[in-house]
Scaffold this motif. Structure first.
Motif, PDB file in Angstrom:
ATOM      1  N   LEU A 189       0.763  -1.246  -0.147  1.00 13.26           N
ATOM      2  CA  LEU A 189      -0.238  -0.019  -0.054  1.00 13.26           C
ATOM      3  C   LEU A 189       0.741   1.337  -0.182  1.00 13.26           C
ATOM      4  O   LEU A 189       0.330   2.311  -0.469  1.00 13.26           O
ATOM      5  N   ALA A 190       2.171   1.093   0.459  1.00 17.91           N
ATOM      6  CA  ALA A 190       3.056   2.028   0.397  1.00 17.91           C
ATOM      7  C   ALA A 190       3.201   2.503  -1.224  1.00 17.91           C
ATOM      8  O   ALA A 190       3.504   3.702  -1.298  1.00 17.91           O
ATOM      9  N   LEU A 191       3.282   1.621  -1.797  1.00 17.13           N
ATOM     10  CA  LEU A 191       3.250   1.969  -3.334  1.00 17.13           C
ATOM     11  C   LEU A 191       2.081   2.864  -4.055  1.00 17.13           C
ATOM     12  O   LEU A 191       2.145   3.407  -4.955  1.00 17.13           O
ATOM     13  N   LEU A 192       0.878   2.886  -3.192  1.00 11.17           N
ATOM     14  CA  LEU A 192      -0.029   3.902  -3.740  1.00 11.17           C
ATOM     15  C   LEU A 192       0.539   5.249  -3.692  1.00 11.17           C
ATOM     16  O   LEU A 192       0.152   6.205  -4.516  1.00 11.17           O
ATOM     17  N   GLU A 193       1.484   5.578  -2.796  1.00 11.94           N
ATOM     18  CA  GLU A 193       2.055   7.017  -2.951  1.00 11.94           C
ATOM     19  C   GLU A 193       2.797   7.137  -4.217  1.00 11.94           C
ATOM     20  O   GLU A 193       2.837   8.361  -4.800  1.00 11.94           O
TER      21      GLU A 193
END
Length: 436
Positions: free
Chosen positions: A112-116
């Motif tokens: 979900l950090a890749l949503l950044e």
């Protein structure tokens, strides 16, 4: 479009330095650049010798660094779902602290950090985004998660929602366990959409992965496996960074032995990863720290190459899966470079082909033309998996050999079984004719 570069490798090989140096070089070339990390250790602040915030922090002209708050992203996407799961566990008597731990989805914080990254790409603010990923094993689990969670959501939660809409009035009166409401299902749907966005971004033409290694047999072996598994999930690899290479010039007897040993391994790297460029970085007295040293590191490593050019089929090890047909049978081909038959297993389940390489698995939905047929053979040839499908009236299903048998012989096996099937049919029909 924004160019997205992901750097990963075995822990301690210098992937953070490689990512930071590449970002610094991009900024020096006049590109608006952001470098961020999905690695829980967050070493970028050490590499730049500067404080890094939770929002893009300017380190130099056109160069920004960000330390992603994975927990904040996780709570934003998973919070409603986690709250419901905690309420269920509370009703059945689970300790609140244990319930908190049980409702944390393994690996979700990192993915979900890749949503950044997705949000930064959508902003149009950046020309280049460089991602310092977690060590290889964690990165592979991270990149596999969107496919895995999407599979569960498509098959389980959609059906669950329909059931709950019908039976919630009855279940709520007969059970003390709280039923999930639309808020929970809406959160799941948003999560599914977010994961699909991540998958589309990272598997798209503007994103690619770079493997960082050192000239050591164990490290190279892991990099080879990483290439196979990244290809399994459809991610493009467009370069290899060979870090900490002993320079041959001025070497004493002890260093000459290291140079010779590393040169042999680097030749294997070139053979294994051809046609990828191998960017070598010499062994340094100490790690480059700060903008100036990182820039010098990157300039020496890339030489005259353009590390920000879009990858093509000629410059990367990635070919999207494709389907060929002779008008009657279909052959599904997908790249699995460096894979061996001994670690590869295939299975067919309904309209899906399940491909397993070692401990990694991908569920591949089949197009209608293939789903209507049966598997008539499989072959692993020169880094390409080929699975042949035939109409049901032509061939019966073939049990695809697993790790226990040579996959290369599956095609011949299929032909033999098909011939045997037709021979038995002819014999049966002849016996019926004689009985008349």
């Amino acid at each position: 479009m924004t160019r997205v570069l992901l750097y990963t490798g075995k822990g301690g090989v210098g992937k953070t330095t490689s990512a930071a140096g590449t970002a610094t070089l991009a900024a020096l070339r006049g590109l608006r650049t952001l470098v961020l990390s999905t690695d829980a250790s967050h070493s970028l602040s050490d590499a730049f010798d500067s404080e890094v915030g939770l929002e893009p922090t300017e380190i130099d002209d056109l160069l920004f660094v960000q330390q992603i708050d994975a927990q904040r992203r996780f709570e934003r996407s998973w919070g409603d779902i986690q709250a419901y799961l905690r309420s269920v566990l509370h009703m059945v008597g689970v300790d609140p602290i244990e319930a908190e731990e049980l409702t944390v989805l393994p690996g979700a914080e990192e993915v979900l950090a890749l949503l950044e990254v997705r949000d930064h790409v959508r902003s149009g603010r950046w020309d280049v985004i460089v991602v310092d990923c977690a060590p290889t094993a964690e990165t592979l689990r991270l990149l596999a998660l969107p496919d895995a969670l999407n599979w569960y959501m498509e098959r389980i939660f959609n059906a669950e929602r329909k059931v709950m809409r019908t039976f919630r009035p009855f279940l709520s009166r007969s059970s003390s366990i709280p039923m999930p409401d639309d808020t929970v299902f809406d959160a799941l749907r948003r999560l599914q959409s977010d994961l699909s966005d991540i998958r589309a971004l990272l598997a798209g033409p503007d994103a690619s992965v770079r493997l960082v290694l050192t000239p050591e047999a164990v490290v190279v072996a892991e990099a080879r496996r990483s290439l196979t598994r990244l290809s399994l999930y459809g991610y493009r690899v467009d370069g290899v960074v060979a870090n900490r290479v002993f320079p041959a010039a001025g070497a004493d007897t002890w260093r000459r032995q290291w140079v010779a040993a590393q040169r042999g391994i680097l030749e294997e790297v070139a053979d294994s990863f051809r046609p990828l460029p191998i960017w070598e970085s010499p062994y340094r007295v100490c790690e480059p720290v700060g903008v100036e040293e990182l820039a010098a590191f990157a300039v020496e490593m890339y030489g005259g190459d353009d590390p920000f050019a879009r990858a093509t089929e000629e410059t990367s090890l990635w070919v999207d899966r494709h389907i060929d047909t002779d008008g009657r049978t279909y052959t599904l081909t997908m790249p699995l470079p460096l894979a061996s038959a001994s670690e590869l297993e295939l299975a067919r389940h309904g309209d899906e082909l399940i491909i397993t390489v070692g401990s990694y698995r991908r569920v591949l939905p089949l197009p209608a033309a293939l789903a209507r047929g049966v598997v008539a053979g499989a072959r692993l040839d020169d880094g390409r998996l080929q699975v042949r499908f035939a109409p049901r009236e032509v061939a019966r299903p073939v049990e695809i050999p697993s790790a226990a048998g040579p996959l290369e012989s599956a095609s011949e096996l299929a032909q033999g079984l098909t011939a045997e099937y037709h021979a038995k049919q002819e014999a049966r029909e002849a016996a019926i004719g004689e009985g008349r």
